[in-house]
Scaffold this motif. Structure first.
Motif, PDB file in Angstrom:
ATOM      1  N   THR A 161      16.264  56.589  18.807  1.00 54.46           N
ATOM      2  CA  THR A 161      16.697  55.196  18.681  1.00 54.46           C
ATOM      3  C   THR A 161      18.097  55.170  19.269  1.00 54.46           C
ATOM      4  O   THR A 161      18.911  55.866  18.588  1.00 54.46           O
ATOM      5  N   TYR A 162      18.449  54.419  20.334  1.00 51.85           N
ATOM      6  CA  TYR A 162      19.616  54.330  20.861  1.00 51.85           C
ATOM      7  C   TYR A 162      20.286  53.047  20.367  1.00 51.85           C
ATOM      8  O   TYR A 162      19.690  51.792  20.724  1.00 51.85           O
ATOM      9  N   ASN A 163      21.468  52.759  19.802  1.00 51.22           N
ATOM     10  CA  ASN A 163      22.367  51.789  19.557  1.00 51.22           C
ATOM     11  C   ASN A 163      23.228  51.451  20.599  1.00 51.22           C
ATOM     12  O   ASN A 163      23.828  52.386  21.148  1.00 51.22           O
ATOM     13  N   ASN A 214      19.236  47.514  20.429  1.00 54.68           N
ATOM     14  CA  ASN A 214      18.645  48.918  20.660  1.00 54.68           C
ATOM     15  C   ASN A 214      17.563  49.384  21.765  1.00 54.68           C
ATOM     16  O   ASN A 214      16.969  48.554  22.236  1.00 54.68           O
ATOM     17  N   PHE A 224      19.076  57.600  31.544  1.00 54.84           N
ATOM     18  CA  PHE A 224      19.362  58.422  30.743  1.00 54.84           C
ATOM     19  C   PHE A 224      20.685  59.151  31.292  1.00 54.84           C
ATOM     20  O   PHE A 224      20.527  59.834  32.465  1.00 54.84           O
ATOM     21  N   GLU A 244      21.863  62.198  25.761  1.00 57.50           N
ATOM     22  CA  GLU A 244      22.652  61.381  24.595  1.00 57.50           C
ATOM     23  C   GLU A 244      23.064  60.195  24.933  1.00 57.50           C
ATOM     24  O   GLU A 244      23.378  59.411  23.832  1.00 57.50           O
ATOM     25  N   ARG A 245      23.126  59.762  26.051  1.00 59.25           N
ATOM     26  CA  ARG A 245      23.372  58.285  26.449  1.00 59.25           C
ATOM     27  C   ARG A 245      22.254  57.611  27.287  1.00 59.25           C
ATOM     28  O   ARG A 245      21.591  58.204  27.891  1.00 59.25           O
ATOM     29  N   LEU A 272      24.227  52.484  25.530  1.00 56.05           N
ATOM     30  CA  LEU A 272      23.767  52.932  24.048  1.00 56.05           C
ATOM     31  C   LEU A 272      23.794  54.389  23.941  1.00 56.05           C
ATOM     32  O   LEU A 272      23.590  55.403  24.881  1.00 56.05           O
ATOM     33  N   GLY A 273      23.841  54.609  22.468  1.00 54.74           N
ATOM     34  CA  GLY A 273      23.997  56.252  22.135  1.00 54.74           C
ATOM     35  C   GLY A 273      22.986  56.579  20.933  1.00 54.74           C
ATOM     36  O   GLY A 273      22.437  55.724  20.217  1.00 54.74           O
ATOM     37  N   ALA A 274      22.242  57.774  21.138  1.00 48.29           N
ATOM     38  CA  ALA A 274      21.534  58.345  20.172  1.00 48.29           C
ATOM     39  C   ALA A 274      22.531  59.018  19.282  1.00 48.29           C
ATOM     40  O   ALA A 274      23.134  59.751  19.555  1.00 48.29           O
TER      41      ALA A 274
END
Length: 506
Positions: free
Chosen positions: A363-365, A395, A472, A478-479, A500-502
């Motif tokens: 999940t990336y927020n 997300n 990505f 990572e982002r 967004l980041g995980a």
């Protein structure tokens, strides 16, 4: 620059305080060795490095054709590769971080991988690994360094590492590499990872490589708690020991200066809309924000009135919104009323394929968002209204194993209207860092008469009728970046960008 000068003063002062008695104090031992490495001591005498050899401050270690594993008094571990020269300038530890501790070492040439001990966790200026082109500092970490021909590569395997010189400082988290292309060159992020060179093991003893942790008996332990260890960082660029990259013109295959971007733009003269990806070089201002992008494919140069990066920026991505000018190879310019850009380096295909081993969805927020921009064309007059930046929430959930993903973006506010966008049951293409998505746009609030903005449906305005395009970024995804664009009945075309980041993938 002030921080760098402070580090240099601390280092010089520390060296001036070293007495002959200090050099006699044990700072660690050799726990494993292959080949015929040697140690030159502070008194210029030389001895062979063997297992259980005691190390002292002032020792210079030359691995020759061998390897060494060192265990230091604060719990730190260092694995030295072949053809490496490593100096222990000062190493003091009383058993706790009380301000008297020092770990000042130097990599003259070669490669190493280190797991830091207690020194530097509390007082970070007390730990320095020096090279001829930059000084490396830690924040509690594990990292790999290659230093050949005055060209440096440093990859953080776990934790956080600073690389500093007269050109500035950069910080790298897990999976990120920083390169310095030579004396006088500033640190820059690199796609080419520092590696621990591996040679074929002998058949009569346990295999050992510099990226292994080992027990006191020399038995290797698998490094399992590092993102970079689980998912190898690969990418275009030069091999370690040649050009670590990020220096334009420093090699025929220098791809580390290539930056990728997602973009959505609107022409000022006619309101025409475009979107897609860019790949090329960038121009930075003194704050490392992007003032220009030159797309290698179209040979179009995009220059911005407001540098990209004021909305959100980290070591993986730069996010921004600006008006500007696009100039093609024939020197024909077009004014842009709106340019939304997410700039970084797309995740390499091989790394994305490796992520298929993850069976749990990631999940990336939302970390940052441009203000949503509504562009209208009223009797040929183009105008734009922009909402507040960093207002969007939501997300992106991705299952890299099944390639399924879904997203939701909320609080997209502009022109007294607020929207949400959701997409579910969507699929990625294996090994592809970019993607497009359909979605449902809903007006969640609005002032009359705009409450009917989506009465006739708010439809996707990106290529193929999609609502969202994404990508990505970073060595191990990572982002993620998402850009949305949709048409409305009353306030024109609405566009925006989200980073967004995980959490670290374990």
């Amino acid at each position: 620059m002030f921080i760098l000068k402070t580090l240099k003063i601390s280092f010089v002062a520390a060296c001036m305080l070293v007495s002959p008695l200090t050099f006699a104090k044990s700072v660690g031992t050799v726990t494993f060795k292959t080949g015929n490495p040697t140690i030159t001591h502070a008194d210029k005498t030389t001895s062979a490095a063997e297992k259980n050899t005691v190390l002292n401050a002032g020792d210079t270690i030359d691995t020759g054709n061998g390897r060494l594993q060192l265990s230091l008094i604060d719990g730190g571990k260092v694995s030295l590769q072949p053809n490496t020269v490593y100096k222990i300038n000062k190493y003091e530890f009383s058993g706790k971080e009380d301000g008297s501790e020092y770990a000042f070492t130097e990599l003259v040439k070669g490669g190493l991988r280190t797991v830091s001990g207690l020194i530097g966790h509390k007082n970070r200026d007390r730990y320095q690994l020096k090279t001829a082109v930059a000084t490396i500092g830690i924040r509690g970490t594990e990292f790999t360094v290659n230093f050949y021909n005055n060209q440096l590569l440093m990859t953080t395997n776990h934790g956080s590492v600073d690389v500093c010189n007269q050109g500035g400082c950069l910080n790298a988290l897990s999976g990120i590499t920083i390169g310095v292309a030579g004396i006088g060159a500033a640190p820059k992020f690199s796609k080419t990872a520092a590696v621990a060179a591996v040679t074929p093991p002998a058949t009569t003893k346990l295999a050992f490589a510099a990226n292994d942790r080992i027990t006191d008996t020399g038995t290797p332990l698998v490094i399992a708690n590092s993102v970079a260890a689980m998912i190898p960082v690969t990418g275009p660029g030069n091999n370690p020991g040649t050009d670590p990259g990020n220096n334009p013109g420093a090699g025929d295959d220098d791809d580390d200066d290539i930056y990728d971007a997602l973009f959505v733009l609107t022409q000022e003269s006619n309101g025409l809309h475009d979107n897609g990806t860019l790949s090329g070089s960038v121009v930075l201002d003194t704050n490392n924000r992007i003032t220009e992008i030159l797309d290698d494919n179209s040979q179009v140069n995009y220059s911005f009135n407001n540098a990209l990066g004021d909305v959100y920026q980290d070591q993986y991505v730069t996010l921004g919104l600006s008006s500007g000018v696009a100039t093609n190879s024939l020197n024909v310019s077009t004014n842009l009323i709106d340019f939304q850009g997410i700039v970084g380096q797309f995740t390499d295909s091989s790394n994305l394929l490796n992520l298929a081993s993850l069976t749990t969805p990631v999940t990336y927020n939302v970390l940052g968002s441009t203000g949503a921009t509504a562009v209208t064309n009223t009797l040929g007059i183009i105008s734009a209204t922009t909402g507040s930046s960093n207002a969007v929430t939501g997300n992106l959930t991705v299952n890299f194993n099944t390639l399924a993903f879904g997203y939701n973006l909320n609080n997209i506010a502009v022109s007294n209207n607020t929207f949400s966008i959701t997409g579910s049951g969507l699929s990625l293409t294996a090994g592809n860092s970019t993607f497009n998505a359909t979605g449902t746009v809903t007006e969640t609030s609005g002032a009359l008469p705009n409450l009917l903005t989506c009465l006739l449906s708010c439809t996707g305005n990106l290529s193929g009728g999609n609502v969202v395009q994404g990508a990505f970024f970073g060595p191990n995804a990572e982002r993620a970046g998402l850009q949305y664009s949709f048409t409305t009945t009353t306030i024109g075309n609405v566009t925006g960008s989200v980073v967004l980041g995980a959490p670290p993938i374990q």
